[in-house]
Enzyme design. Sequence first.
Site, PDB file in Angstrom:
ATOM      1  N   SER A 163      62.722 -53.022  29.869  1.00  0.00           N
ATOM      2  CA  SER A 163      62.356 -52.035  28.809  1.00  0.00           C
ATOM      3  C   SER A 163      61.620 -52.598  27.725  1.00  0.00           C
ATOM      4  CB  SER A 163      62.770 -50.783  28.643  1.00  0.00           C
ATOM      5  OG  SER A 163      62.355 -49.742  29.555  1.00  0.00           O
ATOM      6  N   LYS A 212      58.046 -52.573  26.732  1.00  0.00           N
ATOM      7  CA  LYS A 212      57.259 -51.317  25.997  1.00  0.00           C
ATOM      8  C   LYS A 212      57.023 -52.046  24.695  1.00  0.00           C
ATOM      9  CE  LYS A 212      59.717 -47.444  28.002  1.00  0.00           C
ATOM     10  NZ  LYS A 212      60.734 -48.431  29.250  1.00  0.00           N
ATOM     11  N   SER A 259      63.350 -45.081  24.993  1.00  0.00           N
ATOM     12  CA  SER A 259      63.119 -45.850  26.164  1.00  0.00           C
ATOM     13  C   SER A 259      62.268 -45.101  27.355  1.00  0.00           C
ATOM     14  CB  SER A 259      64.136 -46.681  26.846  1.00  0.00           C
ATOM     15  OG  SER A 259      63.743 -47.836  27.579  1.00  0.00           O
TER      16      SER A 259
END
Length: 536
Positions: free
Chosen positions: A176, A179, A369
Amino acid sequence: MGAARRRRGTAVGLFGAALLVAGTVLTPVGAHAQPSPTSGGHSAEHGDDDNQGDHGGRDGGDGRKGDHGKGKPGPSGSSSPSSSPSSGPGRRAEPPLVSGGSDSPTTRPAPDTGAVLAGAENGPEAAAPTAQGLQQALTAALADKSLGTVTIAVADAADGRLLYGSGENTPATPASTTKLATAVAALSVLPADTRLTTRVVRGADPGTITLVGGGDPTLTALPADQVQIGGQPADADTAPASLEALARQTAEALKAAGTTTVRLDYDLSLYAGNPQHHNHDAANIALVVPLMVDEARSDPRSREDAPARVADPAGAAADAFAALLAAQGVTVEGKAKSAAGPAAAEAPVLGRVDSPTVARLVERLLTTSDNQLAEAIARQVALAAHQPASFEGAAAAVTQELTRLGVPMTGVVLNDGSGLHPGNAIPPAVLVRLLALAASDQHPALRPVLTGLPVAGFTGTLNKRYGTGSGAADAAGLIRAKTGTLSGVNTLAGTVVDADGRLLAFAVMTRTTAPADTARAAMDRIAARLTTCGCH
């Protein structure tokens, strides 16, 4: 002297947490209170369902799920208008950037805002750490066997100079932390006040109305008093658009024209390609379509980390809209269906509602997230870049924008905007470059990348880390970082305040067979070591 220096560093570090407490933001000239932007048609009746951080849409911990159970975040701090890595361990610093599981307490005392603001004034004057000092400080923590294969980069957030690295140019699975790339690209290419609009227009056939998906997964069907952000009521800046408000507007327009019975279809033409993610599990992520409510959760009130998602998000949204129209006295005949083609550009608008701004959405997707929202924002980047709004088009558009910003893209592979795809690859040096760009005075529009990062021990996916017994508890409040977890992969990339009060950007990436909580705690101790020395 050392104690005084440490107190100053602590105050500066807690400034990150104070952003959330006091609504204070950093600018190139200091700190100030951020005024609330005007709503601009944005419905403020309901809270932003930032609950995603509590019950789903996160990077995975079992190969697809991630950061689950890592906290129940509240709203992130306001954004503000408020650098270039090399290679090898202890590398030479490059010129400044010039391109355009631990068991922590669930609550902690709020930082003292006055002390924080006073300490923040002195931080940038401190001397930068040296490669030798950082190596000495980090060697023991990096030797933890639970980390497996570990690579790291540390840079000066003030100018982007790489200060220390080991394998920093080696591509690794980012999970993640992907991102960060999505967020930087989005804030660079989209105006920060951009909102995602859901509309209802007159349909092509007489007696038909069309619900037009605008790519807003946060659109909510919940009543205002049932919508929460991380267990707390929303404010005007983060409240999501209301499907009920859209139904009310539509019903009023229809009844004003003497119509109380309609047929309903819905337009999904904004997106292209296969809507199913490579790692689709109908829990961490639903089908990626431009029309859904409450991020397609089967139970929009669910507090689970990875809630069940509906199989047909657009159909479920249309059904919810039809029910809300009925409550307003307008009957929908039959079952809503997908429209045969895109709604006409000149079709009369019967109602519209707008999401929070892209800046607020970016903060949310980083704090919690949020996979669903990350994929939606990535598609907005694709649309702005005139690419197909698909997984492939979004990845190409993000890559294109980061290249334009001067980010070194050698070794970078993007397959999505969320980081759920195990085939993504990003070197640690690229992650710290992204963070340094967000801290740069040359790119004030990117500041929500920093304000959206979870605060260690306080918010988002770091809420339950840096607690008692973690070996990193003293660093709570001093670190803001994006987490990432896939099967055997754990990553952490963010900013940290050292003992001199200087802001550093760091990225730690690991691949290991150790339990995820064990590996995360080891990474937290690495970041914590950066807070305890000037490393000169």
